[in-house]
Design an enzyme around this catalytic site. Sequence first.
Site, PDB file in Angstrom:
ATOM      1  CB  CYS A   1      32.196  39.535  20.424  1.00  0.00           C
ATOM      2  SG  CYS A   1      32.034  40.539  21.889  1.00  0.00           S
TER       3      CYS A   1
ATOM      4  CE1 TYR B   1      35.051  41.842  46.857  1.00  0.00           C
ATOM      5  CE2 TYR B   1      35.645  43.941  45.851  1.00  0.00           C
ATOM      6  CZ  TYR B   1      35.760  43.024  46.886  1.00  0.00           C
ATOM      7  OH  TYR B   1      36.599  43.290  47.934  1.00  0.00           O
TER       8      TYR B   1
END
Lengths: 647, 430, 159
Positions: B42, B269
Amino acid sequence: MARTKERSIDPAAQKMLKRANEEDIMTTWDRYEAMQPQCGFGELGICCRICNMGPCRIDPFGEGPQTGVCGASADTIVARNLARMIAAGAAAHSDHGRDVAHALLMAAQGKAKAYQIKDEEKLKVLAIEYGIKLEGRKKEEIAEELAEKVLSEFGQQHGELRMALRAPKKRVELWRKLGILPRGVDREIVEIMHRTHMGVGNDYRNILMHGLRTALSDGWGGSMIATELSDVLFGSPRPIRGTSNLGVLREDEVNVVVHGHEPTLSDVVVAASQDPELLELARKNGAKGINLAGICCTSNEILMRHGIPVAGNFLQQELALITGAVEVMMVDVQCLMPALADTAGCFHTKLITTSPKCKFPQVTHIQFEEDKAYQIAKEILKLAVENFPNRKKNKVQIPREEENLVAGFTAESVFNFLGGRFRATYRPLNDAIITGRLRGAAGVVGCNNPNICHDYGHIEMTKELIKNDVLVVATGCSAIASAKAGLLQPEAALKYAGKGLQEICETVGIPPVLHVGSCVDNSRILVTLTNVVNEGGLGEDISDLPAAGAAPEWMSEKAISIGFYFVASGVFTIFGTPQPVLGSKNVTRFMCEELEDIVGGKYAFEPDPIKAAHLMIDHINKKRQALKLKPVMYEEVAKKEGELVKA
Amino acid sequence: MHYVIIGNCAAGINAVEAIRDIDKKSEITVISEENYPGYCRCLISEYLAGEREENQLLYREEDFYEKNNVSLSLGEKVVQVEPKSKRIVTKSGKKISYDRLLIATGARPKGLGIPGEDKEGVFGFRTLDDAKKIKELAENRGKVLVFGGGLIGLKASYALKKRGLDVEVIVKSPRILSQVTDERAAQMMGSWLIENGIDIRTGSAPIDILGDKRAKGARLDNGEKVTGDIVIIGKGVVCNKELAEDSGIRIHWGIIANDYLETNLSDIYAAGDVAETKDIILGEKTTNALWTAATEQGKVAGENMTGRKRIYPGSLAANSIEFFDLPLISVGHVRVRDNGYEEFFRLNEQDCIYKKLVIKENRLVGVVLLNAIENAGVYTALIRRGVDISKVKDILLENYFDYALVKDLLEKKEGFRESISITGDVVKTA
Amino acid sequence: MKRIFIDIDKCLGCRSCELACAVEYSVSKDLLKAIQEDPLPKPRTDVQQDAKRGSFPLQCRHCEEPYCIDACISGAIGKDPETGLVVSNEEKCVGCWMCVMVCPWGVIRPAQVSIGDKKKKVALSCDLCRDRETPACVEACPTGCLYFQEVEEFKKTKA
């Protein structure tokens, strides 16, 4: 949103609160919520800022400091703070009285044409009281001498305030014995400031007894002077019809709201609002006429004397502006929220200050001078008329609520009524109480406060009292609350009053709640109580009477001064939320217990208006018993209904 | 036990920490397509604006991998998962065996699918490398064209505007932030950006990038031509799920993960931008490409991978941005779809303050806060908890609203995470 | 880890704790000077009142598994593995307000602080005055209703 129903029981207020919420206009209620939690030290009265060794706080939980830096205990700190509140309240009322006396003087001297001596009878009565010669003298001469004599009482250094001597003999003697008969109006207030200065007294009883004296210089001094001289100058009120609540504002007329306290301004505005030149100008600007309405005590003054509509009470001052229909709000002194400037700014409304003692930054100030009174009133009204075209029709929302009322009862006029057509006398009132048709009388007075649902305190208490055959006299914002709830109409007796009170109201044609005027007119209640005593059969002093007083939604320091002068005059007085005294157990006990043994009157604090009403009823019953009066005529009925409510 | 984690960003790094919290001994390998140790994705807009240097972008300390005993493999793209042999295959042909595998490959910018997209000067805005390339070109100043009015496009626009370049944002929707917040907030933010010098054109999309080798501008669907020396495409992302194709792993928009972030195949996963998990409010399967969702999923997946069971409560759309000192927070469902939703709002145009609540069946499901963001997290907690707010509905938008007014609703025994309250009670607030 | 707790019956809502916190985090550390600073120091604790009119100052609870750490895009917020203290590194904070968005207590405040001679946007939260022995607010409380104790100790104190 935002709990409008919890904020006020008045549907007109609720509507404006809803609007304020939707349009993001801040109101007193919003600011109150944002202020929570409020400082407990302040609430308890145990924060002292009197000197630079402080500021000091007493720890009410007993662990931290138990005295200020100077050694002052909670008792002293509370008593000093409270005394200063009495001083401020008394000063406000007394200054109002001073202004009226001054206007009378100018009128008498021909220097203020807008003012005339309207009640010559009352003038003569007062003149006699002040030892002024009447024979062969014009009313102007008499008035001039009276005004001078009254004005000198403000600066009087020794002696006794004349009007305080009106009280029942026993009461006057008690005051003399206790040394609390006021010597002069301003002197008592000045002495409070001295006594509460750092390092003067720290005996709470001594401080507060002087506080009682100062309050008496208000009730039997400044306020009473204001009331009496206003009657001389503007006319003694007589029962009169009127209307109340925001619905009195008109869509097709220029709306001018007068807010504040002194009739020296508002009374002249009433006259000016009927000026044909102005009415013509109004028509030219597209309005059908000029609609004058009032807020707070100044509204009560012009209601009592001229039947001018009441737009609302203290907490409705912003709401009146939020209708978007007010061209001018003109204010003089007291109970004016600084927020008015911002609220007015959201609409086309012009806020105008008129008193040199009360200015708002960046708000138009048109100073009111007695010698140019009518002219200035016209000038302000002209501004209003010319502002009418700026009203945005699509922003106008006037709630429809507009309730009829009867006002104008005074110590003299109500008993002109009750005495029947033949003579003015209190006999029928006394008899009614003696025979038990009336249980007693109560004064429900005072302000509004967002710390209790608006008008809820006044209305619930008043209804509970009249249900139990207690005749209620009301003043100030409380009277306005009762007006809006329809309690000032004779018909209200049928709906809400107990059987005994109903019978009285029906016979005489009065409402069960009598509007006796503005907050300075609480002095009318003192005179009334005196008259009842003097009429006979109900004891020898005010403290013997089956009577009580209450301010269920009190806000101002004036209310504290009023409370103290009633207590000092022998009346059991209840305030809703406590005065800031609970931080001192001793002061609280002094006010709520000991004072009864000293002056025959005391305080109680009870925020629940119905519980408070029953404390008053219990007290009234106690007094009835002590006087060995007959049992209340319709006790069984009252009891039954009372039980229903208590459950 | 050999844990293999594909992806080295929010999900991957949090998975490492979650595993190491429980299992200090087993081997952990982290494989990343990029060439950097885990960095804060970000923050590439801060880097682009010149407010952060490259060495200030690290997500954890420099010795993170060493301290946690992780073998880090950079610059390696995994192209295939082979569940039968429990191996992954990289582009360069390497084969790595795993006992437990976490796919946290994230997402990549969606292309526009128009001619000229491959010219020089046309960029996505996802990686540090993207930011570096744009930064270099931005040294020459010039005009920036941004296609897409979402967070990526606007953050790039803001960064470049701060550097002093001219920026024009072109959006097909009638407004910017159409997937992020509601109409009013989007419109107010849009006006604010325009007031601060970022041009915004709505209702247009590019059909063609012009220029020879280098992009010089674009032709729009209305026929108009716009110039630009730097073209940034911020039209959303697509999950990096290709490696799972033909592996038997169920995929949809992303890699489908259950309440324990397991895929349909055992020992595999998924977490982060690549994962398709459930939405906490509606329970529907969705992707929520948000940093905070990725970190939480990484932690939950990591814990589950060690054998300890931990439920993933679901993701919540939650975005916080600030442009030119105007903050905007949007949480949950803020664009009302159909009946059954109530909306309440307060708008103060003068001060540019807008607050909106979306309520369904007496539960808060969405909140928009523009320029009045204090206590935002309390609303988020109310949304997460799905508590009945009917008793406090009328004070939720007041400016005196704070935690204390909903304390009784939030301080309960059931909930997701534990805290100790101001009165010493162990509570699960959210 | 010691935390801040309150005997809620004794809070009088005077806000001395807020004042002391703001002064503690001011540049000058002196009330009279602090109120003239730009930017003004902001307290990390906030006195609130619940529906039953109980008032209390609320500040960071240093949760077991803080949401703010998950949301922090710059890794500025961390939880000390030994003490459990949740602290934000003001230098690393970019003022994105993601933590403000997720803190269920609402105790993180967006603010501006001075760092050197520059003003910077940072998210503020209570760090229990880690440079002091006792937090400034606890010391300032005039009714002594604030405690800085381990939770078990506080439970005994309350009982």
